[in-house]
Design an enzyme around this catalytic site. Sequence first.
Site, PDB file in Angstrom:
ATOM      1  N   ALA A 823       0.834  -1.201   0.000  1.00 46.25           N
ATOM      2  CA  ALA A 823       0.000   0.000   0.000  1.00 46.25           C
ATOM      3  C   ALA A 823       0.872   1.256   0.000  1.00 46.25           C
ATOM      4  CB  ALA A 823      -0.921   0.003   1.223  1.00 46.25           C
ATOM      5  N   ALA A 842      -3.489   8.045   0.615  1.00 39.71           N
ATOM      6  CA  ALA A 842      -3.091   6.656   0.887  1.00 39.71           C
ATOM      7  C   ALA A 842      -4.073   5.672   0.279  1.00 39.71           C
ATOM      8  CB  ALA A 842      -2.978   6.416   2.391  1.00 39.71           C
ATOM      9  N   HIS A 843      -3.560   4.488  -0.023  1.00 39.94           N
ATOM     10  CA  HIS A 843      -4.366   3.375  -0.532  1.00 39.94           C
ATOM     11  C   HIS A 843      -4.078   2.166   0.344  1.00 39.94           C
ATOM     12  CE1 HIS A 843      -6.022   0.213  -2.943  1.00 39.94           C
ATOM     13  NE2 HIS A 843      -6.314   0.998  -3.960  1.00 39.94           N
ATOM     14  N   ASN A 844      -5.083   1.726   1.108  1.00 42.78           N
ATOM     15  CA  ASN A 844      -4.889   0.588   2.005  1.00 42.78           C
ATOM     16  C   ASN A 844      -5.159  -0.739   1.306  1.00 42.78           C
ATOM     17  OD1 ASN A 844      -4.496   2.583   3.890  1.00 42.78           O
ATOM     18  ND2 ASN A 844      -5.616   1.513   5.493  1.00 42.78           N
TER      19      ASN A 844
END
Length: 1007
Positions: A823, A842-844
């Site tokens: 991520a 952000a990209h989880n």
Amino acid sequence: MASLPERRIPTRLVLDASRVARAHTVLAFAAFLSALFLGCALHYKKIVKNGVAGYPEEWFPSVSATIGDWYPERNIFQILIALNSGPRLALAFLQYYLHRNAASSLPGFVLLSGILRTFSCGGWVYITSTDDHDAHDVLMISYIVLNVPWMFGTIACTPFQHVHILRKRRLMATAFFTAMIPMIYFFVQHKVHRIPGAYTHYSFFEWGLIFFDVMFDSAVESELKSADLKLAVGLSLDGNAESNEITVSSETRHADTKSIENAPLSHLNEKTVQHDGKLQRQDSSPRQGIWRYVFQKTRPALDFCSDLYLSFVYWSILTSLTPTLFYFSVWELGIAGHELALLSVLSPALLAIPPFMEWCCTRAGRAILHVLSISGLAAYALGSPLHRLLAVTFAAAICNVGAAVDWTGDNSGYQSMLMGLGFMLSSLAKHANHSNNPVWPIVHEQSGGYNKTGALLMCLAIFNYATRPADKPTTHTERDARSIPQEPAQRWLPTAISLGTMLFTLHCLLADPSTLIAWSWTGYPINGPVPHLHGSLTHIAQVLGLSLPVFLGGISPDAPGYLLHPVWFIYGCASSYVMYAFRDWLGYAGGWNFSVFMMSIIPPVLQRVAASRCTAKTFFTAWLVACIFTVANVFTVAYAFVPGGEIFRERSDMVLFAQMAGLALVFRWSSRRLRLPSLTLHGPAQSFIRSAIVVLSIASLVVTMYRWPTVVIKPHRPGPRIVRSGIWTVHFGIDNDGRDSQRRIRDLIKDMELDVIGLLETDLHRTVFGNRDLTRVMAEELGFYVDIGPGPNSHTWGAVLLSKFPIVRSTHHLLPSPRGELAPAIEAVLDMYGTEITVLVAHNGQEETPLDRELQATELARIMVESYPRPVIFLGYVVTKPLASRPAPYEIMVTDGRVHDIDEQDWDRWCEYILYRGLYRTSYARVSRSTITDTELQIGQFVVPKYGYGVTDDSHDARYLRAWKEELPEDHWFPLEYYPEMGGKRGHHYHVFNTPLYYKLPEGAVL
């Protein structure tokens, strides 16, 4: 007795041809200098003023402002330029007359470029920047690019005995192209950095180009005078047009002529015929056959251009296959079955059938293969992504059969250079078209495609190929098939592996000039190259690499074999290591040198393939190797979605090592002398290739200047200190119909007037995504500071930050991901109205990996709390339900990160969240996606407190003072046309609440 009719005596005007050149020089200088004098005398302060500053910071006018904006200077200038058009065209033909040579087609090519150059000059002169800025710029750029073959070709044609003429032309050409470097620099200072006075310095060099250009053309006066060239115009007194004649003669040239066959066409009113074995002349019309003669002389240049364009089409179809098929993999988030289309490139295996091989080697067979491959360009017109995939798959299979035949033919040296130039042209086309190839099927007219133009040009190129003479001079070499050195039979396998590795490496790393920049990018402050400015550096490296075999081939036919020496391989390995291990300028320097290395080995590798004489199994094996590399390269980041993908997880190092190992097989590791087919090219081919290399280099620099963002970067609402931010997962820039979505994304961002945007799933610098950059259109047309986030060597799906506010500094994070996909996160500090504010994009991870999501949420909370008490805006993809308790990410991030949810009462969310701290929230909107992607656009609107003050009341009640939009100033309103009752716009509308939510500012807020 009737008187005899009076005899009408024709008059005859004899003119020294050098007078035409003198007239051209005088009229050109008179046109520009009169406009400059009148402009300064009548409208001085108006013509020195520009979009950045005026007098006294700017005190010298540009050429465009001088000749195009005001009466009467514009009109006088255009009249004089119109008068100059005749001498200008005449000079092109007279120069061709002096330089023409039966052994070379270069003078004809120079004539063609001179004619096109004249028309483009008329274009930018009569279509001013005020009339049509884009048309003016395109024609001006075309004029500059055409000056390359015109100037260099003229110098090459000038006889060596004319020393002073050669010296003048070389000096003026050198000054012309050297002046472009500081001119571009000051243009960037003016347009981008908006420095007052920079445009004045730019104008000096712009006027310098005019002076050097005119002085270069004036050198032909001396050449015409030394040739004693005369123009004789005969006019009958009775006005009978049929008796008029124009004769060109040159005593000097006739004295050097040994026979009528070798003599120039000095008398256009005569023609040569053969009678009883003797050459004789007969009178004929001066216009009869001249255009056919010119066409025949320019035919080799047209043949080369057609070959180059067909090579461009080959690479365009090949690079379009993977993004067309990966559309289905993205929607399935796993193996969809359509990936089998990749195996279409194994089609050269069909060449193992002798009759098919023989047919493909014929002119008719190759022409039919070219015709069938048009389906790859025409695929854009198909509405279904599946139908487009089938068309591109078929075209790729056809193209690879044809390429295998070409690359193993008797002219492998010429074909290898065409392959490299076509590859560069496809990369340049992407650089000029916002990282999208304009003839790809994933683009159409609405998304930046020029598919119809591309298909039309291909039809013309195929027609040229099918109708050219059998003994095409541009593909002729000094050897025949029997003289080709043959590789031992057992050597075909290593050669095939190296060929497949080279094809993949070119596609993976060099298909777009900004891919290597993405590998080296680390954020702000900028310590390395940026895609919009430095992409041309990659092209220059490619040019240098491709020039090495040509240069060495000019020294000795066998010299290109030195590029397969182990020392050169060590240079490539060292460059690849620096590229992988380092970042910023040092890392890019490694990639730059690796570009030189890769392009330099294209000709020797293909020559070695030609020497193997095992077409079917060599190319089948090569493309099988390329397919394996493509899959392995994708699995380094897509490991979470395929069985056994963990083996390739984040192992770009091993893939790169395997690439270098594959390339090593083609190098000479024994002491025996390596014999390759000769790379010696005859005059026309050699001159065309060198001209193409120069043109592509300059075109790349010009494209960079033209595509440089010129929009002033500033927030939409600086008065009330509003910040409108959004988060959007854009699904790799491919919409639901399988088309590129850059422009559709741009339109919604523009309408919503966003100041800060986080875009996710944006790292497209991979073969399967087409090596694209989603930020190009928005940065150029809307004006944003861009942080493209972790690069492709960080093995994430990517995150991008676009900001109308200056980015003070940024840090890229790879969030903890022990099991799932890696991520990315961008932590940036922005200067918002004088206040530093942290923005986190952000990209989880996915729902299948709860441990990853917990660890990632903990890390994001740590980043946000460490910046306390600085204000924060979080824009991210977080797989959690609203208000979910630990170990779900929601409570961890909100509580531990000391931030607030944009609206905790919005329970209908799952993946996109906006969190904030230290700001006043005034609105929250959810906008439907239409068919752009699979997620909506979420927008949060905030007000930054007055500098030096914080939020006066941060309580829950103060934050949830709901309001109607009419209770807030109009600056806080979102666009009305997106309300559902208004029908929405382009398929978008406010949904969930069917309206943006508005909030009052608490009492006592200091703004």
